[in-house]
Write a protein that holds these residues in place. Structure first.
Motif, PDB file in Angstrom:
ATOM      1  N   LEU A 103       0.838  -1.200   0.000  1.00 47.98           N
ATOM      2  CA  LEU A 103       0.000   0.000   0.000  1.00 47.98           C
ATOM      3  C   LEU A 103       0.877   1.255   0.000  1.00 47.98           C
ATOM      4  O   LEU A 103       0.586   2.225  -0.716  1.00 47.98           O
ATOM      5  N   ALA A 104       1.932   1.233   0.788  1.00 43.48           N
ATOM      6  CA  ALA A 104       2.825   2.387   0.858  1.00 43.48           C
ATOM      7  C   ALA A 104       3.489   2.678  -0.483  1.00 43.48           C
ATOM      8  O   ALA A 104       3.774   3.839  -0.806  1.00 43.48           O
ATOM      9  N   LEU A 106       2.125   2.629  -3.261  1.00 44.58           N
ATOM     10  CA  LEU A 106       1.189   3.397  -4.083  1.00 44.58           C
ATOM     11  C   LEU A 106       1.219   4.890  -3.773  1.00 44.58           C
ATOM     12  O   LEU A 106       0.728   5.697  -4.569  1.00 44.58           O
ATOM     13  N   VAL A 107       1.776   5.254  -2.617  1.00 41.79           N
ATOM     14  CA  VAL A 107       1.916   6.671  -2.285  1.00 41.79           C
ATOM     15  C   VAL A 107       3.388   7.086  -2.239  1.00 41.79           C
ATOM     16  O   VAL A 107       3.734   8.138  -1.713  1.00 41.79           O
ATOM     17  N   LYS A 110       7.289   3.369  -0.037  1.00 38.02           N
ATOM     18  CA  LYS A 110       7.499   1.960   0.300  1.00 38.02           C
ATOM     19  C   LYS A 110       8.812   1.734   1.039  1.00 38.02           C
ATOM     20  O   LYS A 110       8.845   0.993   2.034  1.00 38.02           O
ATOM     21  N   LEU A 138      -0.654   6.514   4.921  1.00 39.23           N
ATOM     22  CA  LEU A 138      -1.629   6.087   3.908  1.00 39.23           C
ATOM     23  C   LEU A 138      -2.806   7.050   3.801  1.00 39.23           C
ATOM     24  O   LEU A 138      -3.708   6.828   2.991  1.00 39.23           O
ATOM     25  N   ARG A 139      -2.804   8.111   4.580  1.00 39.85           N
ATOM     26  CA  ARG A 139      -3.933   9.060   4.604  1.00 39.85           C
ATOM     27  C   ARG A 139      -4.258   9.552   3.191  1.00 39.85           C
ATOM     28  O   ARG A 139      -3.358   9.979   2.443  1.00 39.85           O
ATOM     29  N   GLY A 140      -5.532   9.457   2.828  1.00 38.27           N
ATOM     30  CA  GLY A 140      -5.989   9.960   1.536  1.00 38.27           C
ATOM     31  C   GLY A 140      -5.966   8.942   0.424  1.00 38.27           C
ATOM     32  O   GLY A 140      -6.527   9.190  -0.658  1.00 38.27           O
ATOM     33  N   LEU A 141      -5.350   7.798   0.650  1.00 39.00           N
ATOM     34  CA  LEU A 141      -5.287   6.769  -0.393  1.00 39.00           C
ATOM     35  C   LEU A 141      -6.673   6.149  -0.574  1.00 39.00           C
ATOM     36  O   LEU A 141      -7.325   5.776   0.403  1.00 39.00           O
ATOM     37  N   PRO A 142      -7.157   6.022  -1.801  1.00 42.24           N
ATOM     38  CA  PRO A 142      -8.474   5.411  -2.016  1.00 42.24           C
ATOM     39  C   PRO A 142      -8.511   3.976  -1.501  1.00 42.24           C
ATOM     40  O   PRO A 142      -7.629   3.167  -1.821  1.00 42.24           O
ATOM     41  N   VAL A 145      -8.064   0.651  -3.709  1.00 44.99           N
ATOM     42  CA  VAL A 145      -6.809   0.095  -4.242  1.00 44.99           C
ATOM     43  C   VAL A 145      -6.500  -1.265  -3.635  1.00 44.99           C
ATOM     44  O   VAL A 145      -5.673  -2.008  -4.182  1.00 44.99           O
ATOM     45  N   ARG A 208     -11.848   6.753   1.444  1.00 50.49           N
ATOM     46  CA  ARG A 208     -10.391   6.949   1.514  1.00 50.49           C
ATOM     47  C   ARG A 208      -9.900   6.639   2.920  1.00 50.49           C
ATOM     48  O   ARG A 208     -10.624   6.827   3.901  1.00 50.49           O
TER      49      ARG A 208
END
Length: 299
Positions: A103-104, A106-107, A110, A138-142, A145, A208
């Motif tokens: 997940l990290a 994706l923003v 990682k 991860l704040r704000g990640l949809p 995903v 999110r």
């Protein structure tokens, strides 16, 4: 008392030669003829050590005799090998990845998150604050995903479906108990065939991630508590339980289980667990219970 040493190699690269079996028998007092569980992959060697023998010391002696051969060694009492309750960690155990690291990615953080994960799994930092720190990134990640990550980035560890399927076919109860997230454990438990799953809940608002996890966090103490709760609820003796994991937050659970297995684990975990798998896949946990290859099942 009668003991058994189980020698196990990885099924993808069988390495259990007759020479290796000979070398192992040479250091086991009263060693009997090997019982083949899977040709070139796993054997049982029953033997009779002196009263008060230390299983870990005997396993270390066999490993020393095998030298650099990629063979796992588990030594235990003959009786009570097949377990009726199985608890498993998820990340880097039942699957090959750490979900939060994916997940990290994706923003774009990682490497930073993976470094924290590694330190937490080694026991260098406390699990709970380390999880809060990583989740905040991860704040704000949809939230959507997660489905993409499960589809494209997450792979089951070889042998997992056979491990759970075979134990359940023989009357065991299987629980996936993770310091990760329910968004992942639900799908992974279903793929493999676990009876239930427990994990942390990522908080979501407007579809999110808000950068927080529901409290209290499921960590080391909660994994131990899950084992005790399920064991007592099923009216089982401690010896009838098995647990597997790789990180420091698994260690209390592993030590409480009748057979706690460190799976490709961090050094401190491997050193403290009852048994360790450094080379094999998850079917090693079936061989160490005395199952032969032709007894394997999937759910």
């Amino acid at each position: 008392m009668a003991y058994v040493a189980t020698l196990i190699s990885n099924p993808s690269a069988p390495a259990l030669t007759s020479e290796a079996i000979h070398d192992a028998r040479a250091v086991l007092p009263g060693a009997q003829d090997p019982v083949v569980l899977a040709a070139e992959i796993a054997v049982d060697i029953h033997f009779a050590p002196e009263l008060g023998a230390d299983a870990r010391a005997l396993a270390d002696a066999v490993r020393a005799a095998l030298g650099s051969a990629p063979i796992d060694v588990v030594v235990q009492l003959e009786t009570g090998r097949r377990k009726r309750l199985f608890l498993a960690d998820m990340d880097s155990t039942m699957i090959g990845q750490e979900c939060i690291d994916e997940l990290a990615d994706l923003v774009g953080v990682k490497a930073h998150v993976a470094a924290i994960t590694e330190r937490a799994m080694r026991g260098e930092i406390d699990f709970e604050p380390a999880l809060r720190e990583r989740v905040a990134l991860l704040r704000g990640l949809p939230a959507g995903v997660v489905a993409d990550v499960l589809r494209d980035r997450i792979s089951l560890t070889p042998g997992g479906p056979e491990l759970v399927g075979t134990m359940k076919a023989n009357g065991a109860y299987a629980a996936l108990v993770s310091g990760g997230f329910t968004l992942f454990t639900g799908e992974i438990a279903n793929r493999i065939g676990f009876d239930e799953h427990r994990a942390n809940t990522l908080l979501i608002e407007d579809e999110r991630f808000v950068g927080a996890v529901a409290e209290p966090i499921l960590g080391r103490d909660a994994k131990l508590a899950a084992l005790v709760e399920l064991r007592d609820g099923l009216h089982l003796a401690p010896s009838e339980t098995m647990a597997v994991g790789d990180g420091a937050n698994d260690l209390a659970m592993l030590q409480e289980a009748g057979l706690g297995v460190a799976f490709h684990a961090k050094p401190a975990v491997a050193a403290a667990a009852h048994a360790r798998v450094d080379h094999g896949d998850l079917t090693a946990l079936l061989y160490m219970q005395g199952y032969s290859r032709d007894e394997f099942r999937t759910v």
